[in-house]
Design a protein around this motif. Sequence first.
Motif: not given
Length: 556
Positions: A26-37
């Motif tokens: 139920g959380a509003r999740v944002t995942l942040l990845e440094r690379h393009d993949e």
Amino acid sequence: MRAPRVVVVGGGIAGLATAALLARGGARVTLLERHDEVGGRAGTLEVDGFRFDTGPSWYFMPEVFEHFFGLLGARVEDHLDLVPLDPAYRVFFEPGADGAASTFELSGNAGVNRSRLDAIEPGAGGRIAAYAEDASEAYGLALDHFLYTTFERPDRALSPAVLRRLPRLAGLLRESLADRAARAVEDPRLQQLLGYHAVFLGSSPYRAPALYSLMSHLDLVDGVQYPRGGMYTLIEAVERLARDAGAEVRTGADVAGIEVVPGAGRRGRVAGVRLASGELVEADVVVSAADRHHTETALLEPRWADLPAAAWEDKGPGISALLVLAGVRGELPELAHHSLFFTKDWPANFDAVLGPDRRSDPRGLRVPEPASLYVSRTSATDGPTSAAPAAPPGHENLFLLVPFPADPTLGGDEPSQRTLEGLADRYLAQVGRWAGVEDLPGRVVTRRVLGPAHFATELSAWRGGALGMEHTLRQSALWRPGNASRRVDGLYHAGGGTIPGVGLPMCLISAELVAKRLLGETSARPLPEPLREGFLAASRRPERLRPADRPVAVRR
């Protein structure tokens, strides 16, 4: 209360798995990845028609994967096409004066294995069968009581079943894995078969505790599987699950810092993360699935770090690796899907890579030659007739992993990279000599060579390590860095730098342990599957999900 905002730092398997579970919660999740993949250490590379997995290549602990998918209401078989490997692997032992390497294949047939082991050492088949039975018992104990606990309440792991086995467990903690193997069999080659798993822990059988003999259950009992299309299909599956659960996955998003505001007492509280672009992504909860050393020393201000720079001086990074990704002309039937190459003087080989001290001081480390090493030939399974061939017709792909010193200067400039390229030539030649492959280096048509500097720069890995903090007794179980910050409310950790440890299955479990922390669940049991959607609303510790009341501190 509004849905909590969660930011996950890092798009390796631990970050993706955490994003999937918390979004389902139920959380509003944002995942942040440094690379393009996404993928992190479990990456993929396609070049000149060849496909390479650039990280983990063994599919072990299938019940962990099944349970994780089950938490999300999914099934592994709907996402991965798993095939058993037979042989599970082929071993080449360093040749003697006659120049011929002796070999051993682990079959999927227990009777065949027993005969092959007895041929090396009379009676060894029965003794290794008993060893495997003990390993299975220890493995079951670990799954049921130790791997799925956050150690927030260590006493919750001390069930009657554990208490009955405490004397035996204490013995396995005092003894090394190498010593345990030597008590089972006398032939050094068979001892190597029982001890090579230590490398999967970033360690050596002479430093890892004998408790890790439980890993022999994985190959001797479970067998080895492979997902057609490569290990990266697992990453793609977990990313799908995360997106389907509602998580936002942002690539090309380089996190420069974790923003912390003063909280209760001397504690801080997360307010979000700052990107290298200057953008602030606000959050009530931050889960760092990035390298633990990088998180503590680069993303956090020293006053908020549990493990500031000085705390790492007496810790061991474990092994790094030299990776050689080679496309080869012609067939290579001499090599199995998985092949292991063991030198005779194993202690010297591990001393070169890890050194005599627990810190693995780079000044005492050496490049091994000849080297004990591992070769993956996924084109043995993903051949030209498969749906996703790993190599062009008439060619094969090879992935060589050579355990290497954790020294980020190796490959860090052009002269050092040229040295690594020369070593790659010699390691390919070694594989060719031992396996009977004529002119293997001369048959290479494309190649990439990656060393410790690659792990340091591309993955922000501590000292250029390949796996994560070494699994010694001092750095395992409840002695491993925990998954909740002691100084910052709302900050949690996932991945190989926290409990339960390194490797794909452990990283999946680490994601579940973050969910358990947020729920206030202190048992040693896995969470029930499937998790109901919105399950975080049932948290016993709702304050762990409560929004911060203070304004964001701006770094200057």
